[in-house]
Design a protein around this motif. Structure first.
Motif, PDB file in Angstrom:
ATOM      1  N   LEU A 163       7.327  -0.749  22.958  1.00 37.06           N
ATOM      2  CA  LEU A 163       6.857  -1.295  21.691  1.00 37.06           C
ATOM      3  C   LEU A 163       5.419  -1.796  21.809  1.00 37.06           C
ATOM      4  CD1 LEU A 163      10.050  -3.269  20.571  1.00 37.06           C
ATOM      5  CD2 LEU A 163       9.239  -1.084  19.685  1.00 37.06           C
ATOM      6  N   VAL A 164       5.078  -2.409  22.947  1.00 37.42           N
ATOM      7  CA  VAL A 164       3.713  -2.907  23.132  1.00 37.42           C
ATOM      8  C   VAL A 164       2.721  -1.752  23.181  1.00 37.42           C
ATOM      9  CG1 VAL A 164       2.172  -4.059  24.770  1.00 37.42           C
ATOM     10  CG2 VAL A 164       4.406  -5.049  24.258  1.00 37.42           C
ATOM     11  N   VAL A 165       3.069  -0.697  23.915  1.00 30.84           N
ATOM     12  CA  VAL A 165       2.148   0.428  24.099  1.00 30.84           C
ATOM     13  C   VAL A 165       2.019   1.260  22.835  1.00 30.84           C
ATOM     14  CG1 VAL A 165       1.784   2.569  25.391  1.00 30.84           C
ATOM     15  CG2 VAL A 165       2.534   0.503  26.583  1.00 30.84           C
ATOM     16  N   VAL A 166       3.086   1.397  22.063  1.00 22.53           N
ATOM     17  CA  VAL A 166       3.075   2.284  20.888  1.00 22.53           C
ATOM     18  C   VAL A 166       2.858   1.496  19.595  1.00 22.53           C
ATOM     19  CG1 VAL A 166       4.419   3.935  19.531  1.00 22.53           C
ATOM     20  CG2 VAL A 166       4.549   3.969  22.024  1.00 22.53           C
ATOM     21  N   MET A 167       3.640   0.449  19.387  1.00 21.87           N
ATOM     22  CA  MET A 167       3.610  -0.252  18.103  1.00 21.87           C
ATOM     23  C   MET A 167       2.296  -1.002  17.882  1.00 21.87           C
ATOM     24  SD  MET A 167       6.154  -3.247  16.672  1.00 21.87           S
ATOM     25  CE  MET A 167       7.622  -2.230  16.782  1.00 21.87           C
ATOM     26  N   VAL A 168       1.804  -1.714  18.895  1.00 20.99           N
ATOM     27  CA  VAL A 168       0.602  -2.530  18.711  1.00 20.99           C
ATOM     28  C   VAL A 168      -0.616  -1.677  18.371  1.00 20.99           C
ATOM     29  CG1 VAL A 168      -0.968  -4.160  19.814  1.00 20.99           C
ATOM     30  CG2 VAL A 168       1.492  -4.395  20.143  1.00 20.99           C
ATOM     31  N   PRO A 169      -0.938  -0.614  19.138  1.00 16.91           N
ATOM     32  CA  PRO A 169      -2.086   0.211  18.740  1.00 16.91           C
ATOM     33  C   PRO A 169      -1.936   0.859  17.372  1.00 16.91           C
ATOM     34  CG  PRO A 169      -1.462   0.663  21.011  1.00 16.91           C
ATOM     35  CD  PRO A 169      -0.373  -0.167  20.424  1.00 16.91           C
ATOM     36  N   LEU A 170      -0.713   1.310  17.045  1.00 17.13           N
ATOM     37  CA  LEU A 170      -0.512   1.934  15.737  1.00 17.13           C
ATOM     38  C   LEU A 170      -0.714   0.931  14.605  1.00 17.13           C
ATOM     39  CD1 LEU A 170       2.527   4.346  16.287  1.00 17.13           C
ATOM     40  CD2 LEU A 170       0.120   4.932  15.964  1.00 17.13           C
ATOM     41  N   ARG A 171      -0.231  -0.289  14.779  1.00 20.19           N
ATOM     42  CA  ARG A 171      -0.433  -1.304  13.740  1.00 20.19           C
ATOM     43  C   ARG A 171      -1.911  -1.633  13.558  1.00 20.19           C
ATOM     44  NH1 ARG A 171       1.170  -6.268  13.145  1.00 20.19           N
ATOM     45  NH2 ARG A 171       1.883  -6.077  10.991  1.00 20.19           N
ATOM     46  N   VAL A 172      -2.632  -1.744  14.678  1.00 20.59           N
ATOM     47  CA  VAL A 172      -4.061  -2.053  14.580  1.00 20.59           C
ATOM     48  C   VAL A 172      -4.801  -0.906  13.895  1.00 20.59           C
ATOM     49  CG1 VAL A 172      -6.154  -2.450  15.925  1.00 20.59           C
ATOM     50  CG2 VAL A 172      -4.037  -3.600  16.567  1.00 20.59           C
ATOM     51  N   LEU A 173      -4.529   0.334  14.316  1.00 20.84           N
ATOM     52  CA  LEU A 173      -5.201   1.489  13.716  1.00 20.84           C
ATOM     53  C   LEU A 173      -4.825   1.655  12.246  1.00 20.84           C
ATOM     54  CD1 LEU A 173      -4.875   4.096  16.615  1.00 20.84           C
ATOM     55  CD2 LEU A 173      -6.921   2.840  15.909  1.00 20.84           C
ATOM     56  N   PHE A 174      -3.545   1.481  11.932  1.00 18.54           N
ATOM     57  CA  PHE A 174      -3.105   1.651  10.550  1.00 18.54           C
ATOM     58  C   PHE A 174      -3.672   0.541   9.661  1.00 18.54           C
ATOM     59  CE2 PHE A 174       0.252   1.540   7.181  1.00 18.54           C
ATOM     60  CZ  PHE A 174       0.022   2.824   6.692  1.00 18.54           C
ATOM     61  N   GLY A 175      -3.650  -0.686  10.152  1.00 17.80           N
ATOM     62  CA  GLY A 175      -4.219  -1.785   9.376  1.00 17.80           C
ATOM     63  C   GLY A 175      -5.708  -1.607   9.153  1.00 17.80           C
ATOM     64  N   LEU A 176      -6.433  -1.146  10.187  1.00 15.98           N
ATOM     65  CA  LEU A 176      -7.861  -0.900  10.038  1.00 15.98           C
ATOM     66  C   LEU A 176      -8.117   0.254   9.083  1.00 15.98           C
ATOM     67  CD1 LEU A 176     -10.762  -1.510  10.884  1.00 15.98           C
ATOM     68  CD2 LEU A 176     -10.420  -0.019  12.871  1.00 15.98           C
ATOM     69  N   GLY A 177      -7.286   1.306   9.168  1.00 14.83           N
ATOM     70  CA  GLY A 177      -7.460   2.443   8.265  1.00 14.83           C
ATOM     71  C   GLY A 177      -7.209   2.076   6.809  1.00 14.83           C
ATOM     72  N   VAL A 178      -6.174   1.294   6.559  1.00 14.97           N
ATOM     73  CA  VAL A 178      -5.886   0.875   5.187  1.00 14.97           C
ATOM     74  C   VAL A 178      -7.009  -0.021   4.657  1.00 14.97           C
ATOM     75  CG1 VAL A 178      -4.300  -0.462   3.753  1.00 14.97           C
ATOM     76  CG2 VAL A 178      -3.395   1.111   5.455  1.00 14.97           C
ATOM     77  N   ALA A 179      -7.501  -0.928   5.492  1.00 14.47           N
ATOM     78  CA  ALA A 179      -8.605  -1.799   5.068  1.00 14.47           C
ATOM     79  C   ALA A 179      -9.859  -0.984   4.768  1.00 14.47           C
ATOM     80  CB  ALA A 179      -8.888  -2.835   6.155  1.00 14.47           C
ATOM     81  N   GLN A 180     -10.138   0.012   5.607  1.00 11.15           N
ATOM     82  CA  GLN A 180     -11.297   0.868   5.369  1.00 11.15           C
ATOM     83  C   GLN A 180     -11.139   1.651   4.070  1.00 11.15           C
ATOM     84  OE1 GLN A 180     -13.861   0.790   7.429  1.00 11.15           O
ATOM     85  NE2 GLN A 180     -15.129   2.467   6.673  1.00 11.15           N
ATOM     86  N   LEU A 181      -9.909   2.095   3.795  1.00  6.58           N
ATOM     87  CA  LEU A 181      -9.644   2.827   2.558  1.00  6.58           C
ATOM     88  C   LEU A 181      -9.861   1.933   1.335  1.00  6.58           C
ATOM     89  CD1 LEU A 181      -8.552   5.355   1.075  1.00  6.58           C
ATOM     90  CD2 LEU A 181      -6.251   4.431   1.437  1.00  6.58           C
ATOM     91  N   VAL A 182      -9.392   0.698   1.409  1.00  5.53           N
ATOM     92  CA  VAL A 182      -9.535  -0.218   0.274  1.00  5.53           C
ATOM     93  C   VAL A 182     -11.012  -0.514  -0.002  1.00  5.53           C
ATOM     94  CG1 VAL A 182      -9.030  -2.556  -0.535  1.00  5.53           C
ATOM     95  CG2 VAL A 182      -7.255  -1.227   0.598  1.00  5.53           C
TER      96      VAL A 182
END
Length: 321
Positions: A89-108
Motif C-alpha cells: 500500500l505504501v509503494v503503490v497507494m501513496v504515489p498514486l494518490r499524490v500523482l492523482f491529486g496533483l493531476g486533478v489540481a492541475q486540471l482544475v
C-alpha cells in the motif's frame, strides 16, 4: 574609589543572574502546555510501551518474559503478511494518490469556467466518513448486486470481484483512496495557484513547452508541498486500518453476533494491514505485551520512512540550488 568600583561590579552579577533566572522561568511557563502534552501523550506512553513489551500482559496479569515477545515476532507469519500488505500500500497507494491529486489540481487550474463546481465535486468524497465511504464503495463494486458491475456487464465489460478476490482486494482499496483524494487536491491547488506567473512567462520566452514548464517551473516551486504530501501519506498508510477492516468485514459477511468469528484480512489475509494485526493481538487476543512490540516496530518504521523522505527531498533541493 577601587572599593566602590568593585562593589558595583559585584552587585551587577547577582542582578544579572536574577534577571536570567526570571527569563528562564518565563520561557518554561510558556512552554509548559507543550511539555505537559509531550510528557502525557508521548513520553509516558512510549516508555510504558517499551516496558510492557518485555511482559506477558493480558490486562489482568503481568509477568516478565524478557525478549520472548520480540523472538515471537520473527516467527509470526501473520505479522509478516501484514507487513508485506502494508508495504504494498505504501509503494503503490501513496504515489498514486499524490500523482492523482496533483493531476486533478492541475486540471482544475486549467478550467475556464465552473471551477468552483468541479472543485467542490472533487473535494466532497474526502468529507465522507471512512466507514460510510468504505461501505458505499464495497456496495457499488459488489459483483453480484453492485450498480457498477451491472452497468459494465450490460455493455460487455467484465468486472472483477474487487473485495472477494485476493488479487484485486488491495487494488480495490487503492481505488477507494483515489476516490477520496480531494484533501490532497485542495492542497496542491493552493500550491499551484501560488506559483508566480512571471516564471511561466520567462520559461515560455525561452521556448519551454507545457511539459518543460511543469518539470522545470511547477515541480521545483511546489516541492515543499510534495514533500508534505509524501510524508503524511506514508505515515497515514503505515497506520492504515479502518478501510481495510470495514471492507473485509462487509465483503466476508461477518457480524459481531454471538458465536461468530471474524478472521481479519479477508480474503486470504490480502487486506491484513500491520495496524489491523496489532489491534487484533491487543484487543482480540489480549496479548498486550506482544501488541506493544508491534507498536514499537510501527513507530520505528514510521520514523525511518519519514527521515528517508526528508533526506531525499533535501538532497534534491540542494542539487538544484
Amino acid at each position: 574609589m577601587a572599593t566602590t568600583t568593585l562593589g558595583r561590579r559585584g552587585s551587577v552579577g547577582p542582578a544579572r543572574n536574577k534577571g536570567r533566572h526570571r527569563a528562564n522561568l518565563r520561557a518554561l511557563l510558556y512552554l509548559s502546555p507543550w511539555l505537559v502534552g509531550f510528557s502525557v501523550f508521548f513520553a509516558y506512553p512510549l516508555i510504558a510501551t517499551v516496558y510492557f513489551s518485555f511482559q506477558r500482559y493480558d490486562m489482568f496479569t503481568l509477568e516478565s518474559v524478557g525478549l520472548l515477545n520480540y523472538k515471537y515476532f520473527w516467527q509470526d507469519e501473520a505479522a509478516w503478511t501484514s507487513i508485506r500488505n502494508t508495504l504494498w500500500l505504501v509503494v503503490v497507494m501513496v504515489p498514486l494518490r499524490v500523482l492523482f491529486g496533483l493531476g486533478v489540481a492541475q486540471l482544475v487550474t486549467k478550467l475556464k469556467s465552473g471551477v468552483g463546481l468541479f472543485r467542490t465535486i472533487f473535494y466532497l468524497p474526502s468529507l465522507v466518513p471512512l466507514v460510510a465511504g468504505t461501505l458505499g464503495f464495497v456496495f457499488l463494486l459488489n459483483p453480484s448486486t453492485g450498480p457498477v458491475p451491472t452497468i459494465l456487464s450490460a455493455i460487455g465489460i467484465p468486472s472483477p470481484d474487487w473485495f472477494g478476490d485476493p488479487a484485486w482486494s488491495k487494488p480495490g482499496l487503492t481505488l477507494l483512496a483515489l476516490w477520496s483524494v480531494g484533501d490532497l487536491m485542495v492542497i496542491f491547488l493552493a500550491a499551484l495557484l501560488d506559483v508566480p506567473k512571471q516564471l511561466y512567462e520567462a520559461a515560455a520566452l525561452d521556448g519551454a513547452g507545457a511539459w518543460q514548464q511543469f518539470f522545470h517551473v511547477t515541480l521545483p516551486v511546489i516541492r515543499p508541498v510534495l514533500m508534505f504530501a509524501a510524508v503524511t501519506g506514508v505515515i497515514q498508510t503505515l497506520q492504515y486500518f479502518t478501510q481495510a477492516m470495514v471492507a473485509a468485514r462487509v465483503a466476508s459477511g461477518a457480524t459481531d453476533s454471538a458465536g461468530s468469528v471474524f478472521t481479519p484480512g479477508y480474503p486470504d489475509q490480502s487486506t491484513l494491514t500491520f495496524p489491523e494485526w496489532l489491534f487484533h493481538q491487543g484487543f482480540r487476543d489480549f496479548a498486550m505485551g506482544y501488541a506493544c512490540v508491534l507498536a514499537l516496530i510501527l513507530f520505528a518504521v514510521s520514523m525511518v520512512f519519514t527521515l528517508f523522505l526528508l533526506r531525499q527531498f533535501r538532497g534534491l533541493a540542494e542539487e538544484e540550488a
